[in-house]
Design a protein around this motif. Structure first.
Motif, PDB file in Angstrom:
ATOM      1  N   GLY A 270       0.965  -1.145   0.208  1.00 57.18           N
ATOM      2  CA  GLY A 270       0.069   0.422  -0.059  1.00 57.18           C
ATOM      3  C   GLY A 270       0.801   1.159  -0.074  1.00 57.18           C
ATOM      4  O   GLY A 270       0.117   2.380   0.532  1.00 57.18           O
ATOM      5  N   GLU A 271       1.836   1.228  -0.730  1.00 55.13           N
ATOM      6  CA  GLU A 271       2.818   2.190  -0.669  1.00 55.13           C
ATOM      7  C   GLU A 271       2.646   3.270  -1.692  1.00 55.13           C
ATOM      8  O   GLU A 271       3.277   4.185  -2.235  1.00 55.13           O
ATOM      9  N   SER A 272       1.697   2.541  -2.394  1.00 52.84           N
ATOM     10  CA  SER A 272       1.577   3.537  -3.914  1.00 52.84           C
ATOM     11  C   SER A 272       3.262   3.860  -4.950  1.00 52.84           C
ATOM     12  O   SER A 272       3.153   4.562  -4.914  1.00 52.84           O
ATOM     13  N   VAL A 273       4.214   2.388  -4.931  1.00 58.28           N
ATOM     14  CA  VAL A 273       4.913   2.307  -5.508  1.00 58.28           C
ATOM     15  C   VAL A 273       4.310   2.639  -7.009  1.00 58.28           C
ATOM     16  O   VAL A 273       5.502   3.313  -8.284  1.00 58.28           O
ATOM     17  N   TYR A 274       3.553   1.672  -7.736  1.00 57.79           N
ATOM     18  CA  TYR A 274       3.046   1.667  -8.901  1.00 57.79           C
ATOM     19  C   TYR A 274       1.511   1.483  -8.361  1.00 57.79           C
ATOM     20  O   TYR A 274       0.770   0.907  -7.594  1.00 57.79           O
ATOM     21  N   GLY A 275       1.288   1.099  -9.862  1.00 63.97           N
ATOM     22  CA  GLY A 275      -0.309   0.866  -9.706  1.00 63.97           C
ATOM     23  C   GLY A 275      -0.857   0.298 -11.086  1.00 63.97           C
ATOM     24  O   GLY A 275      -0.019  -0.279 -12.422  1.00 63.97           O
ATOM     25  N   GLU A 276      -2.513   0.270 -11.810  1.00 61.75           N
ATOM     26  CA  GLU A 276      -2.792  -0.605 -12.607  1.00 61.75           C
ATOM     27  C   GLU A 276      -2.447   0.391 -13.278  1.00 61.75           C
ATOM     28  O   GLU A 276      -2.463  -0.357 -14.967  1.00 61.75           O
ATOM     29  N   ASN A 277      -2.101   1.194 -13.347  1.00 64.19           N
ATOM     30  CA  ASN A 277      -2.269   2.696 -14.540  1.00 64.19           C
ATOM     31  C   ASN A 277      -0.563   2.758 -14.949  1.00 64.19           C
ATOM     32  O   ASN A 277      -0.298   3.571 -15.557  1.00 64.19           O
ATOM     33  N   THR A 278       0.275   2.589 -14.306  1.00 61.79           N
ATOM     34  CA  THR A 278       1.837   2.875 -14.645  1.00 61.79           C
ATOM     35  C   THR A 278       2.225   2.804 -15.613  1.00 61.79           C
ATOM     36  O   THR A 278       1.313   1.040 -16.127  1.00 61.79           O
ATOM     37  N   ILE A 279       2.574   3.157 -16.926  1.00 58.73           N
ATOM     38  CA  ILE A 279       3.194   2.744 -17.799  1.00 58.73           C
ATOM     39  C   ILE A 279       4.685   1.573 -17.883  1.00 58.73           C
ATOM     40  O   ILE A 279       5.551   1.402 -17.386  1.00 58.73           O
ATOM     41  N   CYS A 280       3.685   0.020 -18.096  1.00 55.53           N
ATOM     42  CA  CYS A 280       5.353  -1.419 -18.042  1.00 55.53           C
ATOM     43  C   CYS A 280       5.463  -1.685 -20.104  1.00 55.53           C
ATOM     44  O   CYS A 280       4.530  -0.858 -20.869  1.00 55.53           O
ATOM     45  N   VAL A 281       6.657  -1.498 -20.570  1.00 56.64           N
ATOM     46  CA  VAL A 281       6.811  -2.207 -21.587  1.00 56.64           C
ATOM     47  C   VAL A 281       6.872  -3.702 -21.499  1.00 56.64           C
ATOM     48  O   VAL A 281       7.707  -4.262 -20.533  1.00 56.64           O
ATOM     49  N   GLY A 282       6.531  -4.877 -21.958  1.00 55.50           N
ATOM     50  CA  GLY A 282       7.038  -5.958 -21.293  1.00 55.50           C
ATOM     51  C   GLY A 282       7.550  -6.213 -22.770  1.00 55.50           C
ATOM     52  O   GLY A 282       6.879  -5.648 -24.434  1.00 55.50           O
ATOM     53  N   PHE A 283       8.191  -7.258 -22.708  1.00 53.61           N
ATOM     54  CA  PHE A 283       8.753  -8.380 -24.358  1.00 53.61           C
ATOM     55  C   PHE A 283       8.945  -9.587 -24.218  1.00 53.61           C
ATOM     56  O   PHE A 283       8.390 -10.177 -22.765  1.00 53.61           O
ATOM     57  N   ALA A 284       8.894 -10.307 -25.370  1.00 55.75           N
ATOM     58  CA  ALA A 284       9.068 -11.578 -25.346  1.00 55.75           C
ATOM     59  C   ALA A 284      10.151 -12.014 -26.030  1.00 55.75           C
ATOM     60  O   ALA A 284      10.363 -11.315 -27.728  1.00 55.75           O
ATOM     61  N   ARG A 285      10.880 -13.184 -25.820  1.00 58.83           N
ATOM     62  CA  ARG A 285      12.168 -13.906 -27.316  1.00 58.83           C
ATOM     63  C   ARG A 285      12.514 -12.586 -28.055  1.00 58.83           C
ATOM     64  O   ARG A 285      13.075 -11.947 -28.452  1.00 58.83           O
ATOM     65  N   LEU A 286      12.986 -11.095 -26.627  1.00 59.74           N
ATOM     66  CA  LEU A 286      13.848 -10.462 -27.799  1.00 59.74           C
ATOM     67  C   LEU A 286      15.666 -11.125 -28.101  1.00 59.74           C
ATOM     68  O   LEU A 286      16.058 -12.380 -27.668  1.00 59.74           O
ATOM     69  N   GLY A 287      15.569 -11.119 -29.220  1.00 59.33           N
ATOM     70  CA  GLY A 287      16.568 -11.065 -30.414  1.00 59.33           C
ATOM     71  C   GLY A 287      16.141 -12.308 -31.235  1.00 59.33           C
ATOM     72  O   GLY A 287      16.728 -12.404 -32.491  1.00 59.33           O
ATOM     73  N   SER A 288      15.038 -12.931 -31.463  1.00 60.65           N
ATOM     74  CA  SER A 288      14.187 -13.871 -31.752  1.00 60.65           C
ATOM     75  C   SER A 288      13.695 -12.915 -33.336  1.00 60.65           C
ATOM     76  O   SER A 288      13.529 -11.613 -33.246  1.00 60.65           O
ATOM     77  N   GLU A 289      13.371 -13.973 -34.031  1.00 61.60           N
ATOM     78  CA  GLU A 289      12.818 -13.453 -35.325  1.00 61.60           C
ATOM     79  C   GLU A 289      11.227 -12.718 -35.065  1.00 61.60           C
ATOM     80  O   GLU A 289      10.272 -11.756 -35.306  1.00 61.60           O
TER      81      GLU A 289
END
Ligand SMILES: C[S@@+](CC[C@H](N)C(=O)[O-])C[C@H]1O[C@@H](n2cnc3c(N)ncnc32)[C@H](O)[C@@H]1O
Length: 332
Positions: A270-289
């Protein structure tokens, strides 16, 4: 000579020319198996592509082998050229994060409680079993194979230090790492704070020390790279307690699970470090086609299917207009 060779992130063809030359002159080739099985889509018997390309037979070195037989590998390297292949860059980061390790049970309140409860149940059942159980308890308390889950970082630096102590020459051949490949989303690498690892939560084990680190990064406006748990050839707790190893099926954490766990911790702390509206970037299989990069709020990313492994996540800090412009390309 011990060659520690980075293989890059995508597939068997990402090895550098220098790396390939080194592999070809080695009499023995080991490959770090923790992350490679998943990232290169390999099965323990499916090394033949790599072996054909590199022209050498390869021994998969899992965590146990590296930790228990490191001296054997290093002794071989005293008298001949030995290669140790690592997915990504050898110093890109630590191997798998959470590991069951042999430590004194006296430091594990959780497992000591588990033993006591199970003993009590057995005492009630029968006197014979009681005898057996007392013996088991003594064994658990004093055997070095007693298990505790610890957050452990085994770096390739350990191997280099051990090699140097044994007088073995070491040459490192670098390659791309997840640590720099995340740069593809446009967030500047020098705007990152401390990297965190997110372990799979279990019923009884929900470590959240990453929360403080994310908080400190966010206070400074820095981005946070979250590496996500991989469990390859992990012994089950039950089998460790019985002293006979059986392994969990391999699994890897998705971006979605990571966000669910992050939000659970935020809810609890409950320290409001981040929340549902925090912007993130998700990555999968970096370096692959078929690498996948998607930017959005935590809530939005929860709905995205990132597909097969490996995944990681960046929690975005304060952004520069150029970073924002790049992120827009990856928006939902
Ligand atoms: C312990 S790090 C291994 C780092 C590796 N030595 C390197 O230099 O890239 C493993 C974690 O990095 C992330 N990771 C590794 N390769 C990845 C990839 N190709 N795409 C996305 N995430 C990746 C995953 O979260 C994975 O659990």
């Amino acid at each position: 000579m011990l060659y520690i060779i980075g293989l890059g992130l995508g597939d068997d063809k990402d090895i550098t020319l220098k790396g390939l030359e080194a592999v070809k002159k080695c009499s023995k080739v080991y490959m770090e198996a923790y992350t490679s099985l998943l990232s290169f889509g390999l099965s323990p018997n499916g090394l033949s592509n790599l072996e054909n390309l590199y022209g050498r037979s390869i021994t998969l070195a899992d965590r146990e082998m590296v930790e228990e037989k490191a001296d054997e590998i290093l002794n071989e390297a005293k008298s001949s050229d030995v290669a140790f292949l690592v997915v990504g860059d050898p110093f890109g980061l630590v191997w798998g994060s959470m590991a069951p390790v042999a430590v004194s049970p006296l430091v594990s309140a959780e497992l000591a409680a588990f033993c006591l409860v199970s003993c009590l149940a057995v005492y009630v059942a029968t006197l014979c079993v009681l005898c057996f159980d007392v013996l088991s308890l003594i064994y658990f308390l004093f055997s070095p194979s007693y298990v505790n889950f610890q957050y452990r970082a085994t770096t390739h630096t350990d191997i280099v230090v051990r090699a140097k102590k044994l007088g073995v020459d070491v040459k490192v051949i670098h390659n791309a790492s997840v640590m720099n490949a995340v740069g593809v989303c446009g967030l500047q690498l020098y705007h990152y704070g401390e990297t965190v690892s997110i372990p799979f939560f279990t019923e009884t084990w929900r470590p959240d020390s990453f929360y403080e680190k994310i908080r400190e990064n966010r206070k400074l406006g820095l981005h946070t790279l979250c590496l996500l748990d991989i469990r390859v050839k992990e012994p089950t707790i039950e089998s460790l307690c019985r002293g006979k190893k059986q392994y969990e099926p391999p699994r890897f954490m998705t971006v979605n699970t990571a966000i669910e766990q992050l939000l659970e911790v935020e809810e609890a702390r409950g320290e409001s470090v981040y929340g549902e509206n925090t912007i993130c970037v998700g990555f999968a299989r970096l370096g692959s086609e078929d690498q996948k990069v998607v930017a959005g709020s935590m809530k939005q990313l929860l709905t995205v299917d990132f597909g097969p492994p490996l995944h990681c996540l960046v929690i975005v800090g304060k952004t520069h207009p150029v970073e924002e412009e790049m992120l827009e390309f990856y928006g939902l």
